[in-house]
Design an enzyme around this catalytic site. Structure first.
Site, PDB file in Angstrom:
ATOM      1  CD  GLU A   1      33.291  21.580  60.201  1.00 28.91           C
ATOM      2  OE1 GLU A   1      32.065  21.480  60.369  1.00 28.91           O
ATOM      3  OE2 GLU A   1      33.986  22.467  60.731  1.00 28.91           O
TER       4      GLU A   1
ATOM      5  CB  SER B   1      55.900  69.868  17.963  1.00 25.63           C
ATOM      6  OG  SER B   1      56.031  71.264  18.032  1.00 25.63           O
TER       7      SER B   1
END
Length: 824
Positions: free
Chosen positions: A87, A474
């Site tokens: 770059e 239960s």
């Protein structure tokens, strides 16, 4: 000639003045876009929300931009060199702009009327990415130059490069190189080799064009060009270059890879925090640490996964997904394309049966591999008829599948007998229709240690731990029995288990409650009735106590009386409650009588590690000297002293007398010793207690259990409330998952009992009448009582002809209760 020079100089001066004027004019036009020094030094990146376990394992990430910022010192040198080579070679030497590059850009502007690209330094790219748009105009470019020059004055080169490395877009929603390393290679930037670093360094120029996943050939050319540049600039040695340039493209789409699968948990956290932070939640870089313990979460995942699949397989095979014999002749690319298009459980593979033998088959997986399935992977697949029955066991592969069938396969890890090496094989599978959920709490402060909301979050995001309200059956009875013990009943109190008809005004018709199996036991002690899960005793008990006072008592466990049934069916668990509500109620039994609040978020930190929130859960304080008995006010807080240290802490209120809490615990230990939870005896722990629960027609199956530290509740059923099938109960569907999970938890922890208050009294009683045993009575058993409820002594002599038996209830109940293992 001199006149010409003067004209030329004049024009030059005028041009210069004109250019200066234009520049000044442009400056005033764009000056508001130029950041201040403070803005330059206080740049904040958009960082996603990340959610972790208590031990810092990632479980979720939310945000449009995947980003993990790093400091300059954390940038690998090879990556820095690769970026500069690709770059901006002169980055450390220019003032922020590249004069030659700018000249090329100016020529493009003159020749074409627009800037096509080029001329951008790393500094200019940072300026554009942080402060500007990407429009190709002269105004934007001029602003970019001004910002770049200012950045170079106010920031160091290292700071600018750090901003670049963290901000730049690199495809696949990855912003910054650390995120790109995770997305493309599934590991941190520091672990990438030279070839991989050069590959991602080539992405900023055009992330889509040079993407190694989408365009591997172009990405390879770009990577090798960067490596060549690095070599020519003296950044790498010839040998390193040669190794890197010969390396194959190894990038794959790893996406966000959590350390621990806990998607139901992370979604709960995200949803809760969104109410506070709104959309900013996804880019403020918050770190949320939950109460989840990673290894327990993994154990919970495994328990639910295996539990659901075990239930599903024993109810038979529902057949292949499709039949596509035409696909067998297709090429590999077409086969895999078609197979991948079929949705599947995460981690499974869709496959097509290529050919079958007598007890094996060859199949093509969606990943392109061809495998052979053994008979062990197939023989479970009896034909499904309905939830109550299956067809005959298969004898050959042809009884199950034929060529062209498209099926689901799940991975199985096996160990070879010869070497002990672990290998992965495949097993015929089908997406289960049944669901299951698990939640586990630290009963001393309500911290949720693990949570699984269903079989597969990616197939169905409905969280059954919190969002599903089902009848506990239960599983609810211990709450009713604790009300009875608080009101003077004892574990030895006798209730007649005999047929009865109730004409309750709150019920539409006369009600004749029965026990599962239709058997009645006659006069029964409450201890037996609870661990046997006798329905008729529970109904008669509630009828004797009264519904209204019992409803009010149940408020102590966190239940809202207004949302509970106001009739006798309450005793059998007909309320609609979530697994989290049940587990929270059971925590009261586990911690000896204190009410805690379940919570999931431990702390929240901002992007800089600053603490934004720290949970302060109500915590059980058994050693308190200043608060020996907390009030039932849930908001009650105060000072307490532990080991001589005073501090301010929210104190969990006591809601259940410690004597009652212990007796209930002791009875529920018998559920595992003799009753419907007998399978849990495999854990070989005498500190655990629990209760099964199964509703009418087996539509909901539960097991909730605990010791003195942790409580875990498991629910199983169908989302549409279809019956689970004949012979399926809480003890057969949910208890195995509970055992699997708790085996892992208990292996890590010493035994933890609920404290037995010194005020309790243990006496010998007659097992049939519940009265005090007579002197010398041979069949007497021990029972524990509150002092005020101890049966009166009896002094009548015992006849010698009275039946002889041991004083231990264990051996007697072993024989009489063994048939109850899978009931209720």
């Amino acid at each position: 000639m001199s006149k010409f020079i003067k004209i030329f100089l004049g024009l030059g001066i005028l041009g210069t003045l004109a250019a200066a004027g234009i520049a000044i004019g442009m400056y005033y036009q764009v000056k508001d876009k130029i950041p201040t020094v403070a803005e330059l030094k206080d740049i904040e990146l958009q960082i996603p929300l990340r959610i972790y376990t208590a031990d810092a394992k990632l479980i979720g990430e939310y945000g449009e931009q995947r980003r993990t910022p790093i400091n300059f010192d954390e940038i690998p040198k090879n990556l820095e060199n690769a970026i500069l080579a690709a770059e901006d070679t002169n980055f450390y030497h220019h003032p922020g702009i590249d004069i030659m590059g700018m000249a090329r850009a100016a020529f493009q502007l003159v020749s074409s009327g627009r800037i096509r690209g080029g001329g951008s330094t790393i500094t200019m790219q940072v300026a554009r990415n942080y402060f500007l748009s990407f429009e190709q105009t002269f105004t934007r470019k001029f602003t970019e130059i001004l910002i770049s020059l200012k950045m170079e004055q106010e920031l160091s080169k290292q700071e600018i490069l750090e901003l670049y490395v963290n901000k730049i877009y690199l495809g696949k929603r990855a912003y910054g190189f650390e995120a790109a390393a995770q997305v493309y290679y599934g590991k941190p930037l520091a672990e990438l080799n030279l070839a991989q670093l050069a590959m991602i360094a080539g992405l900023p120029k055009a992330p889509s064009l040079y993407n190694p996943i989408v365009n591997p050939s172009r990405a390879l050319i770009r990577r090798n060009w960067i490596l060549q540049r690095m070599l020519s600039l003296g950044m790498i040695e010839k040998l390193s270059y040669q190794d890197a340039v010969e390396a194959p493209v190894s990038a794959k789409n790893h996406g966000v890879s959590p350390d621990i699968e806990a998607s139901y948990v992370s979604e709960m956290v995200r949803s809760e925090l969104y109410e506070t932070f709104g959309k900013d939640l996804y880019n403020e870089g918050l770190k949320v640490y939950t109460t989840i313990i990673s290894d327990r979460q993994e154990a919970a995942n495994k328990a639910i996964y295996n539990g659901v699949l075990s239930y599903d397989e024993r109810h038979g095979y529902r057949g292949p997904l499709e039949s596509r014999p035409d696909l067998i002749a297709a090429d590999l690319k077409e086969q895999t394309k078609e197979l991948k298009a079929i949705s599947n459980v995460k981690g499974w593979q869709t496959a097509i049966v290529i050919q079958t033998e007598e007890q094996t088959l060859d199949a093509r997986l969606e990943n392109g591999d061809q495998i052979t399935l053994s008979w062990d992977a197939l023989k479970w697949a009896k034909p499904y008829i309905d939830e109550n029955k299956t067809g005959p066991e298969p004898k050959t592969t042809a009884d199950i599948l034929v060529s062209g069938d498209i099926v689901q396969l799940r991975p199985i890890e096996t160990t070879t007998e010869e070497t002990g090496e672990k290998v992965q094989t495949w097993r015929l599978a089908q997406t289960p229709a049944a669901q299951s959920a698990l939640v586990s709490l630290d009963s001393h402060n309500g911290a949720i240690q693990s949570l699984v909301g269903g079989f597969d979050y990616y197939e169905n995001k409905f969280n059954r731990v919190t969002q599903s309200k089902r009848q506990p059956g239960s599983n609810f009875k211990p709450f009713v029995y604790s009300s009875a013990l608080s009101r003077g009943y004892t574990a030895a109190s006798i209730i007649n288990d005999a047929p009865v008809v109730f004409h309750d005004k709150n019920l539409a018709t006369a009600w004749r409650p029965t026990n599962d199996g239709g058997k009645f036991y006659g006069p029964t002690r409450l201890r037996q009735a609870l661990y046997r899960s006798q329905n008729v005793v529970s109904v008669r008990l509630l009828d004797e106590m009264g519904i209204k006072p019992t409803l009010e008592f149940l408020r102590r466990f966190g239940f809202n009386p207004e949302k509970l049934p106001h009739n006798l069916s309450l005793s059998l668990g007909s309320a609609n409650l979530s697994p989290l509500q049940i587990a929270t109620g059971y925590a009261v039994f586990s911690n000896g009588g204190f009410r805690v609040q379940p919570h999931l978020i431990a702390r929240v930190e901002d992007r800089n590690g600053k603490l934004l929130f720290q949970s302060e859960p109500m915590t059980v304080c058994k050693q308190c000297t200043l608060l020996e008995k907390a009030s039932e006010d849930e908001s009650q807080m105060g000072l307490f002293n532990v080991a001589g240290n005073f501090s301010t802490l929210p104190v969990a209120p006591r809601v259940l007398d410690p004597e009652v809490a212990y007796i209930i615990y002791d009875i529920m230990r018998d559920v595992i010793k003799y009753g419907t939870g007998r399978r849990a005896r495999v854990l070989k722990r005498d500190d655990i207690a629990g209760k099964t629960g199964t509703t009418n027609d087996g539509r909901d199956a539960w097991f909730s259990g605990f010791n003195g530290q942790v409580v875990t509740s498991v629910w199983s059923g169908f989302d549409n409330s279809s019956p689970l099938g004949r012979g399926e109960w809480g003890g057969s569907v949910s208890l195995p998952s509970w055992i699997s999970y708790m085996r892992h938890v208990l292996d890590e922890e010493p035994k933890s009992y609920i404290d037995k208050p010194s005020s309790l009294v243990t006496v010998r009683i007659d097992p049939k009448s519940g009265e005090r045993a007579l002197p010398g009575q041979k069949n007497a058993i021990f029972e524990v009582f509150r002092k005020t409820n101890v049966p009166a002594k009896r002094v009548v002599a015992v006849q010698k002809t009275e039946p002889q038996s041991t004083v231990s209830e264990t051996q007697r109940e072993e024989k009489t209760e063994s048939a109850l293992e899978n009931l209720f």
